[in-house]
Design an enzyme around this catalytic site. Structure first.
Site, PDB file in Angstrom:
ATOM      1  N   THR A 124       0.812  -1.211   0.000  1.00  0.00           N
ATOM      2  CA  THR A 124       0.000   0.000   0.000  1.00  0.00           C
ATOM      3  C   THR A 124       0.851   1.269   0.000  1.00  0.00           C
ATOM      4  OG1 THR A 124      -1.470   1.275   1.461  1.00  0.00           O
ATOM      5  CG2 THR A 124      -0.121  -0.359   2.515  1.00  0.00           C
ATOM      6  N   ASP A 125       0.275   2.356  -0.510  1.00  0.00           N
ATOM      7  CA  ASP A 125       0.966   3.654  -0.465  1.00  0.00           C
ATOM      8  C   ASP A 125       1.149   4.156   0.971  1.00  0.00           C
ATOM      9  OD1 ASP A 125      -1.720   4.267   0.048  1.00  0.00           O
ATOM     10  OD2 ASP A 125      -1.944   5.636  -1.667  1.00  0.00           O
ATOM     11  N   GLU A 126       0.393   3.586   1.921  1.00  0.00           N
ATOM     12  CA  GLU A 126       0.424   4.117   3.287  1.00  0.00           C
ATOM     13  C   GLU A 126       1.772   3.900   3.976  1.00  0.00           C
ATOM     14  OE1 GLU A 126      -3.060   3.652   5.616  1.00  0.00           O
ATOM     15  OE2 GLU A 126      -4.329   3.278   3.880  1.00  0.00           O
ATOM     16  N   TYR A 148      -1.227  -0.088  11.176  1.00  0.00           N
ATOM     17  CA  TYR A 148      -1.472  -0.821   9.923  1.00  0.00           C
ATOM     18  C   TYR A 148      -0.335  -0.584   8.942  1.00  0.00           C
ATOM     19  CZ  TYR A 148      -3.145  -1.508   5.142  1.00  0.00           C
ATOM     20  OH  TYR A 148      -3.234  -1.859   3.809  1.00  0.00           O
ATOM     21  N   LYS A 152       2.517  -3.198   7.396  1.00  0.00           N
ATOM     22  CA  LYS A 152       2.690  -3.452   5.953  1.00  0.00           C
ATOM     23  C   LYS A 152       4.122  -3.101   5.518  1.00  0.00           C
ATOM     24  CE  LYS A 152       0.088  -4.604   3.263  1.00  0.00           C
ATOM     25  NZ  LYS A 152      -0.351  -5.956   2.791  1.00  0.00           N
TER      26      LYS A 152
END
Ligand code: NAD
Length: 325
Positions: A124-126, A148, A152
């Site tokens: 993810t971009d997060e 989260y 990741k």
């Protein structure tokens, strides 16, 4: 690659990806490993239940015995199983550490032992934190802010370490926010859509200025297939959507699409550590593998709202499961 293990295949993106594989690759054999956690919905895979070459195994990616069993004989792994909801990671990070970190390492170790030809880590971009202007390239250092995102980021690093240390063929994709049918109704678009369709109020975090980049889930799945086949081992690829919207702008579009108005919007205190903006530079995937998103956001959002309007029997039971009712 004809024998593919998909973890998290009963989730939103995983189920779409499994359908994509079976629809586009004659002769492919797909095994889904999913523990049917709260966001896993067995019915998401009903459309492929009778397809030749498809197998569903209910099991936990943290369980080395079940992982070894399903890994045997596979050509590739596409790893999507995860705890995926930021808000839940803020109230309790344990499950995120367990599934996203321990589970990923169990898979990586089993993949190495089984001499799997390719391991695609779906991320993810997060993991990059927040960016005020411009867009991240794949060289950007990781600076996750939520549990989260941190879990990741850790999983991505474990996957890349398995490549550098042991030579496992690993590729990592990092995608922006997905939307589309079958998304669990705790995420913004399905949460707001299902509540607005029922004439119920929706919670908008803070001042609604947080900006996200949106991509239709079908485009994400096409990108995953491209990277699975053509990505270079040890590399990271961004999958950007190209449609940036603040949460306030998105809320306005959802109010219009559901025929409701701002009287149903409740401002709630901002999410802790809420990242202001995410933005990915998708140039590498475009240059190397020719990827372009095909679903225009306006059309994709309208079709998505229609899908939730037409499928209350899918999402209503899930509201109770997620204690959102
Ligand atoms: P989801 O929550 O809809 O699906 C996750 C699936 O994983 C569920 O079917 C769940 O049952 C399964 N699962 C959870 N823990 C498990 C475990 N321990 N063992 C086996 N299965 C388990 O999530 P999603 O939105 O489909 O996201 C899929 C992946 O894509 C995640 O890795 C996520 O980080 C990534 N991703 C999502 C988005 C997005 O916008 N949704 C964007 C970029 C990346």
């Amino acid at each position: 690659m004809t024998r593919i293990l998909v973890t998290g295949g009963a989730g939103f993106i995983g189920s779409r990806f499994v359908r994509h594989l079976l629809d586009t690759r004659p002769g492919v054999r797909v095994t889904v490993l999913d523990k049917l956690a709260y966001s896993g919905v067995a019915a998401n895979l009903d459309p492929v239940a009778d397809r030749p070459g498809y197998r569903f195994v209910r099991g936990d990616i943290c369980d080395p015995a079940v992982v070894a069993e399903v890994m045997a004989g596979q050509d590739a792994v596409v790893h999507l199983a995860a705890e995926s909801h930021v808000d839940r990671s803020i109230t309790g990070a344990d499950a995120f550490v367990r599934t996203n970190l321990t589970g990923t390492q169990v898979l990586l170790d089993a993949a190495l032992r089984a001499r799997i030809g390719r391991f695609l880590q779906v991320s993810t971009d997060e993991v990059y934190g927040s960016i005020a202007a411009g867009a991240w390239t794949e060289e950007q250092p990781l600076a996750p802010n939520s549990p989260y995102a941190a879990s990741k980021a850790g999983a991505d690093l474990l996957a890349l370490a398995q490549h550098r240390t042991h030579g496992l063929d690993v590729v990592v994709t990092r995608c922006s926010n997905n939307y589309g049918p079958y998304q669990f109704p705790e995420k913004l678009i399905p949460l707001f859509t299902t509540r607005l369709l029922a004439g119920r109020p929706v919670p908008l975090y803070g001042d609604g200025r947080n900006v996200r980049d949106w991509l239709h889930v079908s485009d994400h799945c096409r990108a995953l297939a491209l990277v699975l086949d053509g990505g270079r081992a040890g590399e990271v690829y961004h999958v950007g959507g190209g449609t940036e919207l603040s949460n306030r702008e998105l809320t306005g579009l959802l109010l219009a699409a559901t025929g409701t108005d701002w009287s149903l919007v409740r401002r709630v205190p901002d999410r802790k550590g809420h990242d202001l903006r995410y933005a990915l530079d998708g140039g590498k995937l475009r240059r190397e593998l020719g990827f372009e998103p095909t679903v225009r956001f306006e059309a994709g959002l309208a079709a998505t709202v229609d899908w939730y309007r037409e499928h209350p029997s899918w999402w209503q039971p899930l509201l109770e499961r997620a204690a959102l009712a």
